[in-house]
Design a protein around this motif. Structure first.
Motif, PDB file in Angstrom:
ATOM      1  N   ARG A 126       0.617  -1.186  -0.008  1.00  0.00           N
ATOM      2  CA  ARG A 126      -0.007   0.102   0.071  1.00  0.00           C
ATOM      3  C   ARG A 126       0.858   1.118  -0.132  1.00  0.00           C
ATOM      4  NH1 ARG A 126      -5.179  -0.664   2.082  1.00  0.00           N
ATOM      5  NH2 ARG A 126      -5.629   1.785   1.519  1.00  0.00           N
ATOM      6  N   LEU A 128       3.679   1.670  -1.109  1.00  0.00           N
ATOM      7  CA  LEU A 128       4.387   1.608  -2.412  1.00  0.00           C
ATOM      8  C   LEU A 128       3.567   1.871  -3.435  1.00  0.00           C
ATOM      9  CD1 LEU A 128       6.712  -1.440  -1.996  1.00  0.00           C
ATOM     10  CD2 LEU A 128       7.462   0.857  -2.383  1.00  0.00           C
TER      11      LEU A 128
ATOM     12  N   GLU B  73      -1.563   4.493  -0.715  1.00  0.00           N
ATOM     13  CA  GLU B  73      -1.160   4.555  -1.616  1.00  0.00           C
ATOM     14  C   GLU B  73      -1.080   5.891  -2.696  1.00  0.00           C
ATOM     15  OE1 GLU B  73      -3.739   2.964  -0.686  1.00  0.00           O
ATOM     16  OE2 GLU B  73      -5.471   2.946  -1.938  1.00  0.00           O
ATOM     17  N   PHE B  77       4.778   7.934   0.315  1.00  0.00           N
ATOM     18  CA  PHE B  77       5.840   8.102   1.408  1.00  0.00           C
ATOM     19  C   PHE B  77       6.380   6.671   1.437  1.00  0.00           C
ATOM     20  CE2 PHE B  77       3.291  11.285   4.328  1.00  0.00           C
ATOM     21  CZ  PHE B  77       3.545  12.004   3.382  1.00  0.00           C
ATOM     22  N   TYR B  79       8.357   3.720   2.981  1.00  0.00           N
ATOM     23  CA  TYR B  79       8.462   2.949   4.399  1.00  0.00           C
ATOM     24  C   TYR B  79       9.479   1.970   4.326  1.00  0.00           C
ATOM     25  CZ  TYR B  79       6.299   2.271   8.611  1.00  0.00           C
ATOM     26  OH  TYR B  79       5.781   2.126  10.256  1.00  0.00           O
ATOM     27  N   LEU B  86      10.241  -7.630   2.593  1.00  0.00           N
ATOM     28  CA  LEU B  86      10.459  -7.564   0.990  1.00  0.00           C
ATOM     29  C   LEU B  86       9.258  -8.570   0.370  1.00  0.00           C
ATOM     30  CD1 LEU B  86      14.285  -7.762   0.601  1.00  0.00           C
ATOM     31  CD2 LEU B  86      12.777  -5.746   0.101  1.00  0.00           C
ATOM     32  N   PHE B  87       8.850  -8.433  -0.885  1.00  0.00           N
ATOM     33  CA  PHE B  87       7.987  -9.267  -1.314  1.00  0.00           C
ATOM     34  C   PHE B  87       8.733 -10.644  -1.891  1.00  0.00           C
ATOM     35  CE2 PHE B  87       6.171  -5.090  -2.729  1.00  0.00           C
ATOM     36  CZ  PHE B  87       5.287  -5.088  -1.627  1.00  0.00           C
ATOM     37  N   TYR B  98       8.679  -2.164  -7.909  1.00  0.00           N
ATOM     38  CA  TYR B  98       6.965  -2.433  -7.535  1.00  0.00           C
ATOM     39  C   TYR B  98       6.407  -1.186  -7.317  1.00  0.00           C
ATOM     40  CZ  TYR B  98       2.766  -4.161  -5.275  1.00  0.00           C
ATOM     41  OH  TYR B  98       1.563  -4.519  -5.030  1.00  0.00           O
ATOM     42  N   GLY B  99       7.274  -0.107  -6.760  1.00  0.00           N
ATOM     43  CA  GLY B  99       6.472   1.254  -6.462  1.00  0.00           C
ATOM     44  C   GLY B  99       6.560   2.071  -7.454  1.00  0.00           C
ATOM     45  N   ARG B 102       3.661   4.793 -12.700  1.00  0.00           N
ATOM     46  CA  ARG B 102       3.675   4.325 -13.765  1.00  0.00           C
ATOM     47  C   ARG B 102       3.840   5.673 -14.896  1.00  0.00           C
ATOM     48  NH1 ARG B 102      -1.663   1.578 -13.359  1.00  0.00           N
ATOM     49  NH2 ARG B 102      -0.843   1.096 -11.209  1.00  0.00           N
ATOM     50  N   ARG B 144      13.950  -0.191  -2.523  1.00  0.00           N
ATOM     51  CA  ARG B 144      12.432  -0.396  -2.893  1.00  0.00           C
ATOM     52  C   ARG B 144      11.563   0.990  -2.446  1.00  0.00           C
ATOM     53  NH1 ARG B 144       8.514  -4.961  -0.040  1.00  0.00           N
ATOM     54  NH2 ARG B 144       8.969  -3.277   1.489  1.00  0.00           N
ATOM     55  N   ALA B 145      12.026   1.481  -1.331  1.00  0.00           N
ATOM     56  CA  ALA B 145      11.303   2.553  -0.939  1.00  0.00           C
ATOM     57  C   ALA B 145      11.568   3.813  -1.547  1.00  0.00           C
ATOM     58  CB  ALA B 145      11.473   2.995   0.589  1.00  0.00           C
ATOM     59  N   MET B 148       9.820   4.174  -5.373  1.00  0.00           N
ATOM     60  CA  MET B 148       8.707   4.880  -5.863  1.00  0.00           C
ATOM     61  C   MET B 148       9.029   6.364  -5.958  1.00  0.00           C
ATOM     62  SD  MET B 148       7.066   4.587  -2.132  1.00  0.00           S
ATOM     63  CE  MET B 148       5.631   5.398  -2.654  1.00  0.00           C
TER      64      MET B 148
END
Lengths: 221, 359
Positions: A126, A128, B73, B77, B79, B86-87, B98-99, B102, B144-145, B148
């Motif tokens: 969420r 992300l 979403e 921010f 996090y 991690l996924f 992932y983030g 688009r 990852r953070a 985005m």
């Protein structure tokens, strides 16, 4: 080898079970997701209603269906007036009966699988930028699909074995609504023991196979 | 920039905060259970406050009055969680992207190659999280953070799950991130050294309340930092000016009023302020300064009071206007006649003094 009557019961059972699964899987995913991931007033009530057919005598579930679906019932009446559709004692009634009866098992499998997905992973998604729906498709579903398949297989097995509710709402019409268990019952009643044995053997084989696959899916997690 | 003014109750615990954050890196320091994670969860939108308001650069994130609440979403921010999260079903590369927004939003977009370079994770891109070590996993979580292109970075004890050696290797990465990207950072931790290394401003959080805020060096040397220091087992925290730093002699001399305190050498310049920590039980009390011994630090001071806590006597000692806590046994107190007003000497081994700030 199998007689035509035996083959027809077997095919009918599998076809109905598959169609029912196709029918209840999307709904099961939705309800399972809601039950696993959201808290809201009335949640335990929803859970109880969904699970009820699991503990209710199948004949009682079938009786309720009969009332709802008959030409004078609220749902059956509407369908008859709108489409001229008569559900009771039709092949569709078989599908509906086994759908209602196998639904709790399917949902239970889905809820367990989805609950095992750490909420923090979903929270991370969420943050992300993923909407709840995107989180469902990109995190929850991929991380719980084994358990979901397991639940679907259990539901499918339950469908193949359904007797009481099917009998109530669909009757026992050979070639039309006579599923595997109904056929076995019939063959025993009229003394065709050999046919009964063959179908009992087949039923056991299918049940064993599906349960074994489901079990392996659970373990591999 | 970020206005936090809200209340959040969780069971018996209540977080209450009313502050505005303006610095680039802001640290929240407090023991576990003090509400640090709750605070970040409210800022990120994972949790909603019970009432109050949250504003970021003029945008309302949450307002109980206007009944507005921006879902996580929509906040953008980044996090970084304590355990990474991690996924597990995605590769490092997929995790990082992932983030990714688009639609590229102009110059706010951070190039993922820059992130990969700074965090040195180029080798790991095709691996899955379960094939990474703890330190690698945390670097990927940070990547990852950043991937985005966040407007704000939230870090919840990102180093706590790592062992001490790893911590010191990840900390420089965080420092690089601070330098390389123009993203404000909220950093939550119970480690004093992390605050010293990163933060422009620090808040002390205790039992759901902000007890003090300020520039980290000053703040941590103030009495209000005591609960935090005690939690980490350190009663005395001082920020002292450097007089001499001699690599040759292996010591740095700090000024404690007219007296000098020797600590092990660290690269610094005269005039700089150095925060140090000393445990109360690492200080020895002597009545006579003329003992022949190896300890370099013999400080003269006056006892201002004594408190008995669970059988231990905690002396409050005034050395050149700095109040220090010194732990002695009841026996020692009696035999030496340690009472209020007694002038005595305090012996501290240089190695018992922890430097809170390295570089």
């Amino acid at each position: 080898m199998l007689t035509a009557a035996e083959v027809s019961a077997l095919v009918l059972s599998i076809k109905a079970a598959l169609l029912s699964l196709l029918f209840i899987l999307p709904l099961g995913l939705l309800i399972g997701w809601i039950l696993a991931k959201f808290s809201f007033p009335g949640k335990s009530l929803l859970n109880t209603v969904v699970m009820l057919p699991m503990v209710l005598p199948p004949v009682v579930s079938g009786f309720f269906l009969l009332i709802l679906l008959s030409k004078r019932g609220p749902i059956g009446g509407l369908l008859f007036r709108l489409f001229g559709l008569e559900i009771v004692f039709s092949w569709l009634a078989v599908v509906l009966a086994i759908s209602v009866l196998s639904f709790p098992l399917l949902v239970r499998g889905i809820v367990t699988a989805m609950e095992s997905v750490d909420t923090q992973l979903e929270n991370a998604a969420r943050t992300l930028g993923a909407s709840p729906l995107k989180v469902f498709f990109t995190v929850t579903l991929p991380l719980s699909y084994r358990g979901i398949i397991g639940g679907a297989i259990m539901g499918f097995s339950r469908s193949l074995g359904e007797f009481g509710a099917t009998m109530m709402v669909a009757g026992n019409i050979p070639g039309k609504t006579q599923t595997l268990p109904l056929a076995i019952y019939n063959f025993v009643q009229i003394g065709q023991d050999l046919s009964a044995y063959r179908l009992v053997f087949l039923s056991t084989l299918i049940a064993f196979g599906t349960l074994w696959i489901a079990e392996r899916l659970y373990i591999k997690k | 920039m970020l206005k936090l003014s809200f209340r959040k109750r969780l069971g018996n615990f209540q977080l209450e905060i009313d502050h505005t954050i303006t610095e680039k890196v802001t640290a929240f320091l407090g023991p576990s259970g003090s509400g640090k994670s709750t605070l970040l969860n409210c800022v990120s939108g994972i949790l909603n406050p019970d009432d109050g308001e949250l504003l970021f650069s003029g945008q309302t994130l949450y307002s109980s009055q206007q009944k507005r609440c921006l879902p996580p979403e929509k906040r953008r921010f980044g996090y970084v969680f304590q355990e990474g999260y991690l996924f597990p079903h995605l590769t490092v590369r997929q995790n990082i992207s992932y983030g990714r927004p688009r639609s590229p939003n102009g110059n706010n977009q951070i190039d993922s190659n820059t992130i990969i370079d700074i965090l040195e994770i180029g080798e790991l891109l095709d691996r899955y999280p379960n094939q990474l070590s703890g330190g690698q996993r945390q670097r990927v979580a940070i990547a990852r953070a950043l991937g985005m292109s966040p407007r704000l970075l939230l870090m919840d004890e990102p180093l706590t799950s790592l062992d001490a050696g790893l911590k010191n290797r990840i900390l420089p990465y965080l420092y690089h991130i601070k330098q390389a990207f123009d993203i404000p950072l909220l950093y939550v931790t119970h480690s004093i050294s992390e605050v010293m290394a990163l933060a422009d401003e620090a808040f002390l959080l205790s039992d759901g309340q902000i007890t003090a805020r300020g520039e980290p060096h000053e703040l941590l040397a103030s009495p209000s930092a005591l609960p935090v220091a005690q939690m980490t087992g350190v009663e005395n925290i001082l920020a002292l000016p450097v007089v001499v730093a001699s690599e040759e002699r292996g010591v740095t001399e700090l000024a404690l009023g007219e007296q000098r305190l020797m600590v092990s050498y660290t690269e610094t310049e005269p005039g700089a302020t150095m925060p140090i920590a000393i445990r109360a039980r690492d200080i020895i009390v002597a009545m006579d300064p003329d003992l022949r011994m190896s300890a370099r630090n013999i400080l003269r001071g006056t006892i201002r009071g004594a408190a008995v806590q669970a059988g231990r006597v905690m002396l409050s000692v005034d050395i050149e206007g700095h109040l220090l806590s010194v732990e002695v046994t009841g026996d020692a107190r009696e035999q030496l006649g340690l009472a209020e007003g007694t002038v005595c000497y305090f012996i501290i081994k240089a190695s018992a003094i922890n430097l809170l700030w390295e570089g």
